[in-house]
Design a protein around this motif. Structure first.
Motif, PDB file in Angstrom:
ATOM      1  N   SER A 193       9.719  11.902  -3.771  1.00 41.28           N
ATOM      2  CA  SER A 193       9.215  10.411  -3.686  1.00 41.28           C
ATOM      3  C   SER A 193       9.586   9.736  -4.793  1.00 41.28           C
ATOM      4  O   SER A 193       9.822  10.014  -6.128  1.00 41.28           O
ATOM      5  N   ALA A 222       8.170   6.510  -6.497  1.00 46.08           N
ATOM      6  CA  ALA A 222       7.085   6.032  -6.594  1.00 46.08           C
ATOM      7  C   ALA A 222       6.966   4.521  -7.012  1.00 46.08           C
ATOM      8  O   ALA A 222       6.136   3.894  -7.072  1.00 46.08           O
ATOM      9  N   GLY A 223       8.099   4.379  -7.980  1.00 47.01           N
ATOM     10  CA  GLY A 223       8.168   2.900  -8.561  1.00 47.01           C
ATOM     11  C   GLY A 223       9.769   2.794  -8.821  1.00 47.01           C
ATOM     12  O   GLY A 223      10.322   3.838  -8.986  1.00 47.01           O
ATOM     13  N   GLY A 259       4.542  -0.825 -12.816  1.00 47.29           N
ATOM     14  CA  GLY A 259       3.860  -2.109 -12.249  1.00 47.29           C
ATOM     15  C   GLY A 259       2.888  -2.545 -13.144  1.00 47.29           C
ATOM     16  O   GLY A 259       1.581  -3.092 -12.738  1.00 47.29           O
ATOM     17  N   TYR A 275      -2.329   9.574 -14.850  1.00 48.53           N
ATOM     18  CA  TYR A 275      -0.982  10.016 -14.394  1.00 48.53           C
ATOM     19  C   TYR A 275      -0.079  10.199 -15.517  1.00 48.53           C
ATOM     20  O   TYR A 275       0.887  10.599 -15.200  1.00 48.53           O
ATOM     21  N   ARG A 293       5.518  14.704 -12.024  1.00 49.86           N
ATOM     22  CA  ARG A 293       6.061  13.450 -12.021  1.00 49.86           C
ATOM     23  C   ARG A 293       7.111  13.275 -13.170  1.00 49.86           C
ATOM     24  O   ARG A 293       7.032  13.971 -14.152  1.00 49.86           O
ATOM     25  N   TRP A 352       2.132  10.832  -7.379  1.00 49.92           N
ATOM     26  CA  TRP A 352       1.869   9.459  -7.943  1.00 49.92           C
ATOM     27  C   TRP A 352       0.821   8.638  -7.070  1.00 49.92           C
ATOM     28  O   TRP A 352       0.804   9.190  -5.778  1.00 49.92           O
ATOM     29  N   PRO A 353       0.124   7.747  -7.502  1.00 51.51           N
ATOM     30  CA  PRO A 353      -0.909   7.067  -6.729  1.00 51.51           C
ATOM     31  C   PRO A 353      -0.306   6.387  -5.481  1.00 51.51           C
ATOM     32  O   PRO A 353      -1.167   6.162  -4.446  1.00 51.51           O
ATOM     33  N   THR A 354       0.923   5.479  -5.735  1.00 47.71           N
ATOM     34  CA  THR A 354       1.558   4.966  -4.594  1.00 47.71           C
ATOM     35  C   THR A 354       2.323   5.792  -3.674  1.00 47.71           C
ATOM     36  O   THR A 354       3.186   6.579  -4.279  1.00 47.71           O
ATOM     37  N   ASP A 355       2.444   5.471  -2.549  1.00 46.14           N
ATOM     38  CA  ASP A 355       3.238   5.895  -1.475  1.00 46.14           C
ATOM     39  C   ASP A 355       3.911   4.984  -1.136  1.00 46.14           C
ATOM     40  O   ASP A 355       3.710   4.042  -0.186  1.00 46.14           O
ATOM     41  N   THR A 356       5.258   4.916  -1.613  1.00 46.31           N
ATOM     42  CA  THR A 356       6.385   3.729  -1.077  1.00 46.31           C
ATOM     43  C   THR A 356       7.022   3.997   0.158  1.00 46.31           C
ATOM     44  O   THR A 356       7.797   3.135   0.594  1.00 46.31           O
TER      45      THR A 356
END
Lengths: 403, 302
Positions: B16, B18-19, B74, B86, B174, B216-220
């Motif tokens: 992933s 993620a950012g 972010g 994280y 991560r 990571w907390p976000t799923d892009t």
């Protein structure tokens, strides 16, 4: 997602007590002392004049593609050790060169002899008097490049400079590459050369001893600088089985951590934690470990802290723990590699390498079994290889008998 | 044609993204996806992104790397007010060939002409090539493996590959991957010695947050595949913006830009992009960035 099992099918030790797996194994079994008066530089003026030099090293007889005039002694140790490992693995060289194969080598001082020569020349002849050919040899990155050039490998050529645990770092990196399928064959190990700077540096640190390195002994007083090359040939279990290779040992896993505390003083808790990380990564319980190949430098601080950390992790009756540095001196970047090869030979040949020069148990140290003075027959299914470096860079590799 | 490659090897698994952020001073999102809307600040104005504290003695490349990392995470402008969730166990891998050459050069000149006493203690850590990676770790609390790569023109995607190995081998969940180069006179002079005509070095940074799925907390929905090495020029990549010569930063900057392009719908048809870096001396690396659920168009991999 499947992770592959990783095995060692080739051994390449270049050491003061034997060059090649069988000679090195013999040296370990006999407890040979590889320490002798320094020959590579004039030690006049130094109070201590002993080192573990590899007098029998003839790179011109070992490498085939590299021109020995164009490479420093440490790179030639690396390339020669790699040659031995590949020969021991019995893999076709053209097939290897066409495969996804590379090398990762560790070092402390890199091409220290080359650097010393250039420094000397710059002081006597000025910057303009430096030999451009020698300058090309300085980079430590050349250790792995020498291996890849010698064997025509087109994959990774990584040189790690994590000092005295660098071979274990290199072995761990190679293990990860094969385990994840990123590479199919890797040569891993390390190399260093005896030189004036390391001799002087360790003397000034008060870490050098006069005649003999005696790890875990009550009267231990420091290291003897040493040199050599270590290389192991790694591949996946399926690959080794498919080509009918002889499997010496399996790499079960490894652990790394950093004390983040003191530049030279080892940290007992952090070293114990590194052992636990390695055990967890390898899926091994402490009580399953049959032998510990110690970092065992022979300094008062290291051996006390190492033995204490071992007892913290293993309890009051830890497995036998011996130091190959008693025989080889401290081969720096090659040290944990030569330790790993000694452990593999112990697993394959069912013996424990000894700690020579051992006379008096240290009453202030937790009770350990240093395998004093004589190699011992023993069933070694799982071995732990300790490597600790200045800066608190700990690296521990777990090896197992192929099941 | 959908991809049919089997994914039984760990090394082939997509990871992933993620950012991401690109931070090339003076460029906006219109020039280079992943950039801020207003022109990205230069190293002297890094306080606009990072806050005033903690920048004393930080070199331009460290400042740009921190700006890219801060934005990829972010975070609002300014110093962190509470520990970053994280962060523990997160790895940092930085690619930079010339990040510290000006400091090393200045320290040596000072020592030669005026003696060791004039060397500033603030410059001492800056002379070490891992200072960028460790500065990122210290500022955000990333306690995982910490690596610096200076492997030439392929450094950016070498860093991505090393991060993939760390993640796939289970050494970290991560990884923060950063590519950065400065454009001071020493760095420019050294970069000009490269073979061919690479163009004048520009300063800039890129950052991507890589992770195992769900780490990571976000799923892009953006993923990155294995890094492939080429000994001959693999040809132009998919619309990689010509922003100037970024040398060791190029791989990460263009990866971040590709992720931004795919996520932002700037290129509606593209479900995947190939990113590349390298030169004739150091070979070439490529990597595919894909938008999840989307089918790869034939030929998109170039």
């Amino acid at each position: 997602m499947s992770l592959r099992r990783v095995v060692i099918t080739g051994l390449g030790p270049v050491s003061s007590i034997g060059i090649g797996a069988s000679a090195y194994s013999e040296g370990l079994r006999e407890g040979v002392n590889g320490v002798s008066p320094i020959a590579c530089f004039d030690p006049t003026g130094f109070p201590y004049i002993m080192a573990g030099e590899v007098h029998a090293f003839r790179p011109e007889d070992m490498v085939r593609r590299l021109s020995v005039d164009e490479w420093g002694r440490t790179s030639l140790f690396a390339a020669s050790a790699a040659r031995l490992a590949v020969a021991d693995a019995g893999i076709d060289e053209d097939e290897l060169a066409a495969s996804r194969a590379g090398s990762s080598m560790g070092t402390t001082g890199g091409e220290s002899q080359v650097l010393e020569k250039l420094t000397e020349d710059s002081l006597t002849a000025g910057m303009g008097g430096l030999d451009a050919g020698l300058i090309r040899q300085v980079s430590s990155a050349r250790l792995s490049q020498a291996v890849n050039r010698e064997l025509r490998l087109t994959g990774d050529a990584v040189t790690l400079s994590t000092a005295c645990s660098a071979s274990n770092y290199a072995l761990g990196y190679a293990y990860d590459l094969i385990r994840t399928g990123e590479a199919d064959y890797m040569i891993a190990g390390g190399a260093d050369s005896v030189g004036r700077w390391s001799h002087a540096g360790f003397y000034r640190l008060g870490a050098l001893t006069e005649k003999a390195c005696s790890p875990f002994d009550a009267n231990r007083s420091g290291i003897i600088t040493g040199e050599g090359g270590a290389a192991m040939f790694l591949e996946s279990l399926e690959s080794a089985q498919a080509r009918g290779a002889h499997i010496h040992a399996e790499v079960l896993g490894y652990g790394l951590n950093c004390d983040a505390n003191h530049m030279v003083a080892p940290n007992r808790d952090s070293i114990a934690e590194c052992m636990r990380i390695a055990h967890a990564n390898a899926g091994v319980k402490a009580e399953e470990v049959d032998y510990i190949c110690a970092h065992g430098t022979g300094t008062p601080a290291n051996d006390f802290v190492e033995a204490s950390a071992v007892v913290d992790v293993f309890g009051e009756n830890p497995p036998p723990i011996s130091s190959t540095k008693s025989m080889l001196g401290h081969t720096m970047g090659a040290a944990s590699g030569l330790g790993a090869i000694a452990s593999v030979l112990g697993i394959a040949g069912s013996f424990l390498p000894p700690t020579i020069n051992f006379n008096t148990p240290d009453p202030d140290m937790p009770k350990i079994d240093p395998v004093p003075n004589k190699a011992r027959a023993a069933d070694v299914r799982i071995a732990q290889v300790n490597g600790f470096a200045f800066g608190g860079n700990n690296a521990i590799v777990m090896l197992g008998r192929p099941e | 044609m959908p991809e049919t490659r089997t994914q039984d090897r760990a090394a082939d698994q997509p990871l992933s993204v993620a950012g991401w952020a690109t931070h090339v001073p003076g460029l906006t999102a219109a020039d280079l996806p992943g950039s801020p809307v207003e022109p990205a600040c230069g190293p002297d104005d890094a306080k606009d992104v990072l806050g005033r504290k903690g920048l004393l003695g930080k070199e331009p490349s460290t400042r740009l790397a921190l700006c890219a990392t801060h934005r990829a995470l972010g975070l609002p402008p300014g110093k962190l007010t509470e520990p970053l969730p994280y962060a523990p166990g997160t790895a940092v891998v930085v690619a930079s060939n010339l990040g510290n050459v000006e400091t090393v050069s200045t320290v040596l000149d000072d020592m030669r002409s005026r003696g060791g006493n004039v060397v500033s203690p603030l410059d001492a850590p800056n002379a070490s090539s891992n200072v960028i990676a460790s500065s990122i770790a210290i500022r955000y609390g990333f306690t995982g493996p910490n690596l610096a790569v200076c492997s030439g023109a392929t450094a950016g995607l070498d860093a991505v590959r090393l991060a993939r190995v760390l993640l796939l081998a289970g050494r970290a969940e991560r990884a923060v991957v950063v590519g950065v180069e400065p454009a001071d006179p020493v760095a420019r002079a050294l970069a000009a010695l490269r073979p061919g005509d690479p163009g004048e070095l520009i300063a800039g940074a890129g950052c991507v947050l890589l992770g195992r799925p769900g780490a990571w907390p976000t799923d892009t929905g953006i993923t990155v595949g294995p890094v492939t090495r080429h000994t001959s020029d693999p040809g132009p990549a998919d619309g990689q913006p010509a922003v100037g010569e970024l040398y060791g930063a190029a791989g990460v900057v263009h990866l971040a830009a590709a992720a931004a392009r795919l996520a932002g719908g700037a290129d509606d048809d593209a479900a995947g992009l190939t990113v590349r870096c390298g030169d004739a001396d150091d070979a070439w690396l490529t990597v595919d960035v894909t938008r999840a659920g989307a089918r790869r168009e034939a030929g998109a991999a170039a």
